[in-house]
Design a protein around this motif. Structure first.
Motif, short mmCIF file in Angstrom:
data_model
loop_
_atom_site.label_atom_id
_atom_site.label_comp_id
_atom_site.label_asym_id
_atom_site.label_seq_id
_atom_site.Cartn_x
_atom_site.Cartn_y
_atom_site.Cartn_z
N THR A 31 22.33 2.64 4.30
CA THR A 31 21.75 3.99 4.31
C THR A 31 22.80 5.04 4.64
O THR A 31 22.81 6.14 4.08
N GLN A 45 16.66 12.71 -3.83
CA GLN A 45 15.81 12.12 -4.87
C GLN A 45 16.61 11.16 -5.75
O GLN A 45 16.15 10.05 -6.05
N THR A 48 17.47 8.01 -3.81
CA THR A 48 16.33 7.09 -3.74
C THR A 48 16.16 6.33 -5.04
O THR A 48 15.90 5.12 -5.05
N ARG A 51 18.96 3.67 -5.24
CA ARG A 51 18.79 2.62 -4.25
C ARG A 51 17.62 1.71 -4.60
O ARG A 51 17.74 0.49 -4.64
N VAL A 52 16.45 2.31 -4.85
CA VAL A 52 15.26 1.52 -5.13
C VAL A 52 15.35 0.86 -6.51
O VAL A 52 14.96 -0.30 -6.68
N ASN A 89 10.21 5.26 0.90
CA ASN A 89 11.64 5.43 0.65
C ASN A 89 11.97 6.87 0.30
O ASN A 89 12.94 7.44 0.81
N LEU A 90 11.17 7.48 -0.57
CA LEU A 90 11.43 8.85 -0.98
C LEU A 90 11.31 9.82 0.20
O LEU A 90 12.19 10.67 0.42
N TYR A 93 14.33 9.30 2.68
CA TYR A 93 15.59 9.88 2.22
C TYR A 93 15.53 11.41 2.18
O TYR A 93 16.54 12.08 2.45
N VAL A 194 9.64 6.15 -7.97
CA VAL A 194 10.70 7.07 -7.51
C VAL A 194 11.77 7.37 -8.56
O VAL A 194 12.39 8.44 -8.51
#
Length: 300
Positions: A31, A45, A48, A51-52, A89-90, A93, A194
């Motif tokens: 992170t 955004q 995220t 990452r996701v 998650n969104l 972040y 996301v």
């Protein structure tokens, strides 16, 4: 009679605890990398989305969930679980744009704490509620403590807490599925939630080769590694012990952010983190049901 000492036996005894420590540390490192390298280029955004999105790809390749049958009822549970995961998650972040990493994690912990304590009416649980309220009261910009935290960032962190609570609730409904099955499909749904948001915000910048490589690294370190280590630990630790160990996350996040991001917290903020961690550990220690805070793998 001399007592035999086996280094291997000691290592295996402490391996689950080392796995949890490694999980929260890897999550903090990943992170921090995301905040340092990706935020300036593609925003929260876009970060995220990378990452996701890459986390979903990595975990799908690892577990190949298409090997298992999925009923219609289970598919509904997985969709809700994955949507909550994506929202969490969104929101998390988005909170990191203006909040120190460790404080965002501490505020987010209100979600699993609320789930763990909600169904209980024992006197001891009100102690953990008061500790958590005290910790949050030291952090939230209520106009009572001179807090300088950004209200919008705090609102996003609280939103992440709500989604984390929903993630746990919906995750229980899919708890009878193999962990690799539910986690991989859940991450796929989260990515579908996301990634369009990230694309709409960052556009073609997401296709930069250097950013894609960083995105893969962040996804591996902050998702694939923690999930694998937590699954290993859950097989060897009681749920209560796992919940106590995972409660270290706010402090570990704050320490990692101090080293990698130069985010230094005040004494009051460290006290707030301590109160929230104590509430989480106490709730996990005294829980009757297996749903202690952090009993589900921490996905943020």
């Amino acid at each position: 009679m001399p007592v035999s000492f086996s280094t291997s036996a000691v290592f295996h005894r402490f391996l689950p605890f080392l796995a949890v420590l490694g999980s929260v540390t890897a999550l903090g490192i990943g992170t921090s990398w995301a905040k340092h390298w990706l935020f300036p280029a593609v925003g929260a955004q876009g970060t995220t989305a990378l990452r996701v999105g890459f986390s979903a790809l990595l975990v799908l390749l690892l577990w190949r969930p298409w090997r298992w049958h999925l009923s219609r009822a289970d598919a509904k549970s997985v969709v809700l679980y994955g949507a909550a995961l994506g929202g969490m998650n969104l929101m998390f972040y988005m909170s990191l744009r203006t909040l120190p990493f460790g404080l965002a994690v501490a505020i987010e912990f209100a979600g699993p704490l609320a789930v763990a304590i909600w169904s209980s009416r024992r006197a001891v649980d009100f102690v953990w509620v008061l500790l958590a309220i005290a910790g949050l009261g030291l952090l939230l910009p209520l106009g009572l403590n001179g807090s300088m935290l950004d209200p919008v960032g705090v609102a996003y962190a609280l939103g992440a807490a709500v989604f984390w609570a929903l993630y746990i609730v919906f995750g229980k409904r899919a708890g009878h599925l193999h962990a690799g099955h539910s986690v991989s499909l859940g991450l796929l749904v989260a990515a579908l939630v996301v990634v369009p948001v990230g694309v709409a915000h960052a556009g073609a910048a997401l296709l930069s080769p250097s950013l894609l490589l960083i995105g893969v690294a962040v996804a591996a370190v902050s998702s694939a590694v923690p999930i694998s280590l937590e699954m290993m630990a859950l097989k060897r630790l009681p749920k209560e012990a796992f919940g106590i160990m995972i409660s270290m996350e706010p402090a570990v996040a704050a320490l990692v952010a101090m080293v990698l991001l130069g985010e230094h917290l005040s004494a009051v903020q460290w006290l707030a983190i301590g109160c929230i961690m104590a509430a989480s550990m106490g709730s996990a220690l005294t829980a009757r049901a297996p749903a202690a805070p952090g009993a589900a793998p921490q996905p943020a």
